[in-house]
Design a protein around this motif. Structure first.
Motif, PDB file in Angstrom:
ATOM      1  N   ILE A  21       0.885  -1.155   0.000  1.00 46.73           N
ATOM      2  CA  ILE A  21       0.000   0.000   0.000  1.00 46.73           C
ATOM      3  C   ILE A  21       0.926   1.208   0.000  1.00 46.73           C
ATOM      4  O   ILE A  21       1.748   1.364   0.898  1.00 46.73           O
ATOM      5  N   ASN A  22       0.825   2.018  -1.018  1.00 43.62           N
ATOM      6  CA  ASN A  22       1.763   3.104  -1.241  1.00 43.62           C
ATOM      7  C   ASN A  22       1.257   4.445  -0.720  1.00 43.62           C
ATOM      8  O   ASN A  22       2.038   5.272  -0.284  1.00 43.62           O
ATOM      9  N   VAL A  24      -2.533   6.446   1.055  1.00 47.81           N
ATOM     10  CA  VAL A  24      -3.930   6.420   1.490  1.00 47.81           C
ATOM     11  C   VAL A  24      -4.346   7.847   1.797  1.00 47.81           C
ATOM     12  O   VAL A  24      -3.676   8.552   2.543  1.00 47.81           O
ATOM     13  N   ILE A  37      -6.877   4.831  -2.366  1.00 50.32           N
ATOM     14  CA  ILE A  37      -5.838   3.916  -1.899  1.00 50.32           C
ATOM     15  C   ILE A  37      -4.997   3.593  -3.123  1.00 50.32           C
ATOM     16  O   ILE A  37      -5.541   3.251  -4.175  1.00 50.32           O
ATOM     17  N   GLU A  38      -3.691   3.704  -2.979  1.00 53.42           N
ATOM     18  CA  GLU A  38      -2.782   3.413  -4.093  1.00 53.42           C
ATOM     19  C   GLU A  38      -1.908   2.226  -3.721  1.00 53.42           C
ATOM     20  O   GLU A  38      -1.281   2.208  -2.668  1.00 53.42           O
ATOM     21  N   ILE A  39      -1.882   1.237  -4.609  1.00 46.28           N
ATOM     22  CA  ILE A  39      -1.038   0.056  -4.448  1.00 46.28           C
ATOM     23  C   ILE A  39       0.122   0.184  -5.420  1.00 46.28           C
ATOM     24  O   ILE A  39      -0.054   0.620  -6.559  1.00 46.28           O
ATOM     25  N   ILE A  52      -8.447  -5.829  -1.069  1.00 41.58           N
ATOM     26  CA  ILE A  52      -8.218  -4.723  -0.137  1.00 41.58           C
ATOM     27  C   ILE A  52      -9.316  -4.794   0.913  1.00 41.58           C
ATOM     28  O   ILE A  52     -10.505  -4.907   0.576  1.00 41.58           O
ATOM     29  N   VAL A 107      -6.091   0.068   6.449  1.00 44.90           N
ATOM     30  CA  VAL A 107      -6.265  -0.470   5.104  1.00 44.90           C
ATOM     31  C   VAL A 107      -5.280  -1.614   4.979  1.00 44.90           C
ATOM     32  O   VAL A 107      -4.110  -1.470   5.345  1.00 44.90           O
ATOM     33  N   LEU A 109      -3.955  -5.110   2.451  1.00 44.43           N
ATOM     34  CA  LEU A 109      -3.958  -5.897   1.222  1.00 44.43           C
ATOM     35  C   LEU A 109      -3.677  -7.343   1.608  1.00 44.43           C
ATOM     36  O   LEU A 109      -2.671  -7.629   2.276  1.00 44.43           O
ATOM     37  N   SER A 130       0.245  -6.420   2.924  1.00 44.52           N
ATOM     38  CA  SER A 130       0.643  -5.067   3.308  1.00 44.52           C
ATOM     39  C   SER A 130      -0.500  -4.430   4.083  1.00 44.52           C
ATOM     40  O   SER A 130      -1.664  -4.702   3.793  1.00 44.52           O
TER      41      SER A 130
END
Length: 183
Positions: A21-22, A24, A37-39, A52, A107, A109, A130
């Motif tokens: 997870i990069n 939020v 949310i960016e993966i 997610i 959050v 993954l 993650s």
């Protein structure tokens, strides 16, 4: 010796492309219409078999799960789950607004499917890939941190700008709060 060197190099490269997870962004001014949310993962990689899951800090249990079967990272290695105002083709459109709770929440993954995480599923480290615990000027939720095997909870409002900043992964693998860098 060449085989050992190659194997070592291969394992280091493999580890550097793990899904994480990069970023939020859970909170904006007024109604939260630009949550995301960016993966981050290897470019153009299918996310089949991943889900997610959003956890509520009030009971440390799931309140939403989004199955990622059929989706993949883009040419830059990113995948976005976003509210309708931000989502474009290829993103997971979460809906209009208020999909990611503000507060002491998380959050995560996982390997799995959304059906593995019906509402009120307790937080767990089983099949966890993650996770990020975050808040918006709330006390740390130590039970949620423990349940997800985390040691830190990050405050989106730590700089007094939670409406324009997000939780972002740093190069050292920890997270911090900074101006939103959507895409």
């Amino acid at each position: 010796m060449k085989k050992i060197t190659f194997l070592f190099f291969f394992l280091i490269c493999l580890g550097s492309y793990a899904q994480v997870i990069n970023e939020v962004d859970a909170d904006q001014a007024s109604t939260d219409t630009e949550e995301f949310i960016e993966i981050k993962h290897t470019p153009n990689t299918p996310l089949d078999g991943h889900v997610i899951v959003l956890f509520n800090g009030s009971d440390d249990a799931s309140y939403a799960a989004y199955d990622l079967d059929g989706y993949s990272t883009d040419a830059n290695g990113f995948f976005i789950l976003a509210t309708t105002a931000l989502a474009v083709q290829g993103d997971y459109d979460l809906g209009a607004d208020n999909k990611i709770q503000n507060g002491a929440d998380a959050v995560a993954l996982f390997l799995g499917n959304d059906s593995d995480f019906p509402n009120d599923t307790p937080a767990t480290t089983t099949n966890l890939v993650s996770a990020v615990a975050y808040d918006t000027n709330d006390s740390d939720d130590t039970a949620l941190l423990t349940a997800l095997g985390l040691s830190a909870q990050y405050n989106e409002g730590e700089n007094g700008q939670q409406n324009t900043q997000s939780i972002q992964r740093k190069d050292d693998g920890t997270y911090g709060t900074a101006d939103t860098t959507f895409r």
